[in-house]
Design a protein around this motif. Structure first.
Motif, PDB file in Angstrom:
ATOM      1  N   ILE A  70      16.362 -79.382   5.718  1.00  0.00           N
ATOM      2  CA  ILE A  70      16.898 -80.726   5.469  1.00  0.00           C
ATOM      3  C   ILE A  70      17.946 -81.132   6.499  1.00  0.00           C
ATOM      4  O   ILE A  70      18.128 -82.314   6.780  1.00  0.00           O
ATOM      5  CB  ILE A  70      17.500 -80.788   4.042  1.00  0.00           C
ATOM      6  N   SER A  71      18.673 -80.159   7.082  1.00  0.00           N
ATOM      7  CA  SER A  71      19.719 -80.416   8.079  1.00  0.00           C
ATOM      8  C   SER A  71      20.899 -81.197   7.506  1.00  0.00           C
ATOM      9  O   SER A  71      21.536 -81.994   8.211  1.00  0.00           O
ATOM     10  CB  SER A  71      19.145 -81.170   9.301  1.00  0.00           C
ATOM     11  N   ASN A  72      21.163 -81.033   6.209  1.00  0.00           N
ATOM     12  CA  ASN A  72      22.305 -81.669   5.562  1.00  0.00           C
ATOM     13  C   ASN A  72      22.791 -80.716   4.479  1.00  0.00           C
ATOM     14  O   ASN A  72      22.082 -80.453   3.509  1.00  0.00           O
ATOM     15  CB  ASN A  72      21.915 -83.024   4.962  1.00  0.00           C
ATOM     16  N   ALA A  73      24.036 -80.194   4.656  1.00  0.00           N
ATOM     17  CA  ALA A  73      24.533 -79.142   3.778  1.00  0.00           C
ATOM     18  C   ALA A  73      24.620 -79.579   2.323  1.00  0.00           C
ATOM     19  O   ALA A  73      24.225 -78.849   1.407  1.00  0.00           O
ATOM     20  CB  ALA A  73      25.906 -78.671   4.269  1.00  0.00           C
ATOM     21  N   VAL A 130      23.010 -82.094   0.743  1.00  0.00           N
ATOM     22  CA  VAL A 130      21.678 -82.323   0.166  1.00  0.00           C
ATOM     23  C   VAL A 130      20.961 -81.000  -0.054  1.00  0.00           C
ATOM     24  O   VAL A 130      20.271 -80.803  -1.065  1.00  0.00           O
ATOM     25  CB  VAL A 130      20.847 -83.250   1.076  1.00  0.00           C
ATOM     26  N   GLU A 144      18.981 -75.789   4.239  1.00  0.00           N
ATOM     27  CA  GLU A 144      19.680 -76.477   5.327  1.00  0.00           C
ATOM     28  C   GLU A 144      18.824 -76.516   6.588  1.00  0.00           C
ATOM     29  O   GLU A 144      18.862 -77.484   7.350  1.00  0.00           O
ATOM     30  CB  GLU A 144      21.006 -75.770   5.619  1.00  0.00           C
TER      31      GLU A 144
END
Length: 293
Positions: free
Chosen positions: A58-61, A63, A55
């Motif tokens: 990528i900063s998207n839980a 993904v 996370e």
């Protein structure tokens, strides 16, 4: 029940006589498999922490969770593949080699008239060589089989295994180069080879034109030293289609190719052929012969 015990004893005896040649490769594969297995377990134990790590990148839980699961799955699959590769390598080195040696021997219809046979390469500490010698002994033949290898150490271990198999008097070993066989023309009744020809010319690389040319020289040498009417049987990896084309060019008769057998994680085939009793014209016929397998 008794049959199972007998087979177990046979494999145990075979392993005692021949052992494992390239054990370093087997150990390497097993170590890699264990490493990936440990990583897979760690992925399961620390899955949430790994998701948090992804996370941050990528900063998207959603993904990040998918990436963590995908990476863990690939790691587990890699462990399974490595275990399978190790098992196949072990099986190919001794049990399969022994089995294929019996098939090669059975591809020759009449051993009673064989006076001289050649095992080109005599790899695997003489598994094929001893299978030929055992067949000559069964036939009550006065014939002999010559094993040719480029390493003196290999020939010595081959002679030891022949004595352990009780066929030492039927076996002779010589050092030599498969591309320049130290034998006269029309010398052998039978020529066999097991997982060896593909190693000829390996100093040029496996996929180069130079290596292919060296392998073709070895095939031509096999034909040269065979008597007219003699039989050749070759089990090898990957390059068998090349050998078939070369045998056609050399006008060999009764060229037969077995079905595919996986050995050392690649495809292998047995090709058998007969040297014409007299010179023939026209291309040779190639047949798929499942009986060899």
């Amino acid at each position: 029940m008794g049959k199972s015990t007998s087979n177990s004893k046979e494999w145990t005896q075979m392993n005692t006589i021949y052992g494992m040649e390239q054990w370093q490769t087997l150990i390497f594969l097993l170590c890699q498999a264990i490493l990936f297995s440990v990583l897979s377990v760690l992925y399961l134990v620390y899955f949430d922490s790994i998701c948090v790590f992804f996370e941050r990148i990528i900063s998207n839980a959603a993904v990040a969770r998918f990436a963590s699961g995908f990476t863990g799955s690939v790691t587990a699959l890699s462990a399974l593949c490595l275990f399978f590769a190790a098992a196949n390598f072990f099986y190919s080195a001794v049990p399969l080699h022994y089995d294929m040696a019996q098939r090669i021997v059975s591809a020759v219809n009449d051993w009673s008239s064989v006076k001289l046979a050649l095992d080109l390469g005599c790899c695997g500490r003489g598994i094929l060589l001893n299978a030929v010698a055992t067949q000559l002994k069964k036939e009550g033949s006065s014939g002999r089989v010559v094993g040719l290898d480029r390493s003196k150490r290999t020939t010595l271990s081959t002679l030891r295994s022949a004595k352990m198999e009780g066929v030492g008097e039927y076996v002779t070993c010589r050092e030599g180069d498969a591309r320049r066989l130290p034998f006269p023309d029309n010398y052998f009744d039978v020529v066999v080879s097991g997982v060896f020809v593909h190693t000829v010319g390996k100093e040029y690389g496996q996929r180069t034109a130079e290596a292919a040319a060296e392998r073709m020289r070895a095939v031509a040498e096999m034909v040269r030293v065979m008597k007219p009417g003699g039989v050749g049987v070759v089990w090898d990896l990957v390059h068998v289609p090349e050998y078939v084309l070369r045998l056609q060019e050399l006008k060999m008769e009764d060229v037969r190719v077995s079905e595919r057998v996986t050995a050392f994680m690649v495809s292998s085939h047995i090709v058998s052929f007969r040297k014409p009793s007299q010179h023939v014209h026209g291309p040779a016929e190639v047949r798929l012969d499942w009986r060899l397998c």
